[in-house]
Design a protein around this motif. Sequence first.
Motif, PDB file in Angstrom:
ATOM      1  N   UNK A  52      29.642  44.921  -3.371  1.00  0.00           N
ATOM      2  CA  UNK A  52      28.772  46.034  -3.308  1.00  0.00           C
ATOM      3  C   UNK A  52      29.293  47.282  -4.127  1.00  0.00           C
ATOM      4  N   UNK A  53      30.656  47.579  -4.189  1.00  0.00           N
ATOM      5  CA  UNK A  53      30.798  48.542  -5.061  1.00  0.00           C
ATOM      6  C   UNK A  53      30.608  48.339  -6.609  1.00  0.00           C
ATOM      7  N   UNK A  54      30.929  46.996  -6.921  1.00  0.00           N
ATOM      8  CA  UNK A  54      30.608  46.642  -8.433  1.00  0.00           C
ATOM      9  C   UNK A  54      29.377  46.877  -8.715  1.00  0.00           C
ATOM     10  N   UNK A  55      28.480  46.540  -7.595  1.00  0.00           N
ATOM     11  CA  UNK A  55      26.921  46.677  -7.855  1.00  0.00           C
ATOM     12  C   UNK A  55      26.484  47.996  -8.374  1.00  0.00           C
ATOM     13  N   UNK A  56      27.201  49.005  -7.505  1.00  0.00           N
ATOM     14  CA  UNK A  56      26.676  50.454  -7.563  1.00  0.00           C
ATOM     15  C   UNK A  56      27.443  51.080  -8.788  1.00  0.00           C
ATOM     16  N   UNK A  57      28.274  50.527  -9.544  1.00  0.00           N
ATOM     17  CA  UNK A  57      28.894  51.255 -10.595  1.00  0.00           C
ATOM     18  C   UNK A  57      27.766  51.923 -11.464  1.00  0.00           C
ATOM     19  N   UNK A  58      27.780  53.114 -11.824  1.00  0.00           N
ATOM     20  CA  UNK A  58      26.785  53.823 -12.584  1.00  0.00           C
ATOM     21  C   UNK A  58      26.658  53.209 -13.793  1.00  0.00           C
ATOM     22  N   UNK A  59      27.364  52.587 -14.562  1.00  0.00           N
ATOM     23  CA  UNK A  59      27.375  52.208 -15.902  1.00  0.00           C
ATOM     24  C   UNK A  59      26.886  50.550 -15.814  1.00  0.00           C
ATOM     25  N   UNK A  60      26.983  50.042 -14.415  1.00  0.00           N
ATOM     26  CA  UNK A  60      26.473  48.703 -14.482  1.00  0.00           C
ATOM     27  C   UNK A  60      24.984  48.528 -14.940  1.00  0.00           C
ATOM     28  N   UNK A  61      24.776  47.057 -15.643  1.00  0.00           N
ATOM     29  CA  UNK A  61      23.335  46.907 -15.935  1.00  0.00           C
ATOM     30  C   UNK A  61      22.936  45.436 -15.258  1.00  0.00           C
ATOM     31  N   UNK A  62      21.696  45.172 -15.299  1.00  0.00           N
ATOM     32  CA  UNK A  62      20.995  44.034 -14.795  1.00  0.00           C
ATOM     33  C   UNK A  62      21.528  42.686 -15.369  1.00  0.00           C
ATOM     34  N   UNK A  63      21.833  42.771 -16.819  1.00  0.00           N
ATOM     35  CA  UNK A  63      22.541  41.631 -17.728  1.00  0.00           C
ATOM     36  C   UNK A  63      23.738  41.343 -16.639  1.00  0.00           C
ATOM     37  N   UNK A  64      24.678  42.408 -16.677  1.00  0.00           N
ATOM     38  CA  UNK A  64      25.830  42.078 -16.153  1.00  0.00           C
ATOM     39  C   UNK A  64      25.971  41.475 -14.688  1.00  0.00           C
ATOM     40  N   UNK A  65      24.792  41.925 -13.772  1.00  0.00           N
ATOM     41  CA  UNK A  65      24.475  41.377 -12.562  1.00  0.00           C
ATOM     42  C   UNK A  65      24.316  39.930 -12.718  1.00  0.00           C
ATOM     43  N   UNK A  66      23.358  39.311 -13.662  1.00  0.00           N
ATOM     44  CA  UNK A  66      22.938  38.083 -13.768  1.00  0.00           C
ATOM     45  C   UNK A  66      24.077  37.135 -14.365  1.00  0.00           C
ATOM     46  N   UNK A  67      24.693  37.812 -15.131  1.00  0.00           N
ATOM     47  CA  UNK A  67      26.025  37.117 -15.641  1.00  0.00           C
ATOM     48  C   UNK A  67      27.013  36.747 -14.551  1.00  0.00           C
ATOM     49  N   UNK A  68      27.277  37.767 -13.634  1.00  0.00           N
ATOM     50  CA  UNK A  68      27.990  37.681 -12.715  1.00  0.00           C
ATOM     51  C   UNK A  68      27.796  36.501 -11.639  1.00  0.00           C
ATOM     52  N   UNK A  69      26.453  36.317 -11.442  1.00  0.00           N
ATOM     53  CA  UNK A  69      25.651  35.397 -10.420  1.00  0.00           C
ATOM     54  C   UNK A  69      25.832  33.964 -11.269  1.00  0.00           C
ATOM     55  N   UNK A  70      25.459  33.799 -12.500  1.00  0.00           N
ATOM     56  CA  UNK A  70      25.814  32.769 -13.371  1.00  0.00           C
ATOM     57  C   UNK A  70      27.259  32.203 -13.205  1.00  0.00           C
ATOM     58  N   UNK A  71      28.028  33.147 -13.382  1.00  0.00           N
ATOM     59  CA  UNK A  71      29.637  32.516 -13.394  1.00  0.00           C
ATOM     60  C   UNK A  71      30.049  32.215 -12.087  1.00  0.00           C
ATOM     61  N   UNK A  72      29.565  32.956 -10.986  1.00  0.00           N
ATOM     62  CA  UNK A  72      29.698  32.552  -9.594  1.00  0.00           C
ATOM     63  C   UNK A  72      29.274  31.245  -9.164  1.00  0.00           C
ATOM     64  N   UNK A  73      28.072  30.955  -9.778  1.00  0.00           N
ATOM     65  CA  UNK A  73      27.559  29.828  -9.501  1.00  0.00           C
ATOM     66  C   UNK A  73      27.962  28.569 -10.105  1.00  0.00           C
ATOM     67  N   UNK A  74      28.534  28.650 -11.406  1.00  0.00           N
ATOM     68  CA  UNK A  74      29.424  27.761 -12.114  1.00  0.00           C
ATOM     69  C   UNK A  74      30.556  27.613 -11.462  1.00  0.00           C
ATOM     70  N   UNK A  75      31.180  28.280 -10.899  1.00  0.00           N
ATOM     71  CA  UNK A  75      32.510  28.263 -10.142  1.00  0.00           C
ATOM     72  C   UNK A  75      32.264  27.560  -8.846  1.00  0.00           C
ATOM     73  N   UNK A  76      31.066  27.826  -8.075  1.00  0.00           N
ATOM     74  CA  UNK A  76      30.823  27.134  -6.980  1.00  0.00           C
ATOM     75  C   UNK A  76      30.423  25.687  -6.816  1.00  0.00           C
ATOM     76  N   UNK A  77      30.159  25.339  -8.043  1.00  0.00           N
ATOM     77  CA  UNK A  77      29.774  23.751  -8.493  1.00  0.00           C
ATOM     78  C   UNK A  77      30.921  22.869  -8.052  1.00  0.00           C
ATOM     79  N   UNK A  78      32.120  23.440  -8.425  1.00  0.00           N
ATOM     80  CA  UNK A  78      33.209  22.674  -8.213  1.00  0.00           C
ATOM     81  C   UNK A  78      33.654  22.472  -6.604  1.00  0.00           C
ATOM     82  N   UNK A  79      32.996  23.280  -5.842  1.00  0.00           N
ATOM     83  CA  UNK A  79      33.352  23.549  -4.267  1.00  0.00           C
ATOM     84  C   UNK A  79      32.304  22.939  -3.741  1.00  0.00           C
ATOM     85  N   UNK A  80      31.122  22.801  -4.235  1.00  0.00           N
ATOM     86  CA  UNK A  80      29.870  22.229  -3.387  1.00  0.00           C
ATOM     87  C   UNK A  80      30.240  20.817  -3.194  1.00  0.00           C
ATOM     88  N   UNK A  81      29.535  20.221  -2.086  1.00  0.00           N
ATOM     89  CA  UNK A  81      29.567  18.972  -1.480  1.00  0.00           C
ATOM     90  C   UNK A  81      28.144  18.299  -1.490  1.00  0.00           C
TER      91      UNK A  81
END
Length: 92
Positions: free
Chosen positions: A63-92
């Motif tokens: 929540x705080x990371x999302x609201x940092x003034x200098x944040x941009x949409x591409x950084x948000x999309x990149x975070x979600x991509x990285x988290x999805x890749x990490x989650x793949x190893x835990x998905x059943x």
Amino acid sequence: MKTSTILLKTRNLIEKRGWIQYAYYNSGGYCILGALDKIIIDHPGSSYSEVTDILNAFVFSVQNWNDVAARNKQEVLDLLDCAASAALSDDK
């Protein structure tokens, strides 16, 4: 629904509808948690806490990371991509 799928759906919603800060959603789009809420509501039985745990492994507080003034949409999309890749190893 698998955690990686939830993260990718959250990413796709933000990419399609737009990304915002300081609110969950409005006519301009969704913040990360607002988009995640929408996906979870649309897919009962999915675990909100599992998804936020993965995101918070990359950033201290999504929540705080999302609201940092200098944040941009591409950084948000990149975070979600990285988290999805990490989650793949835990998905059943």
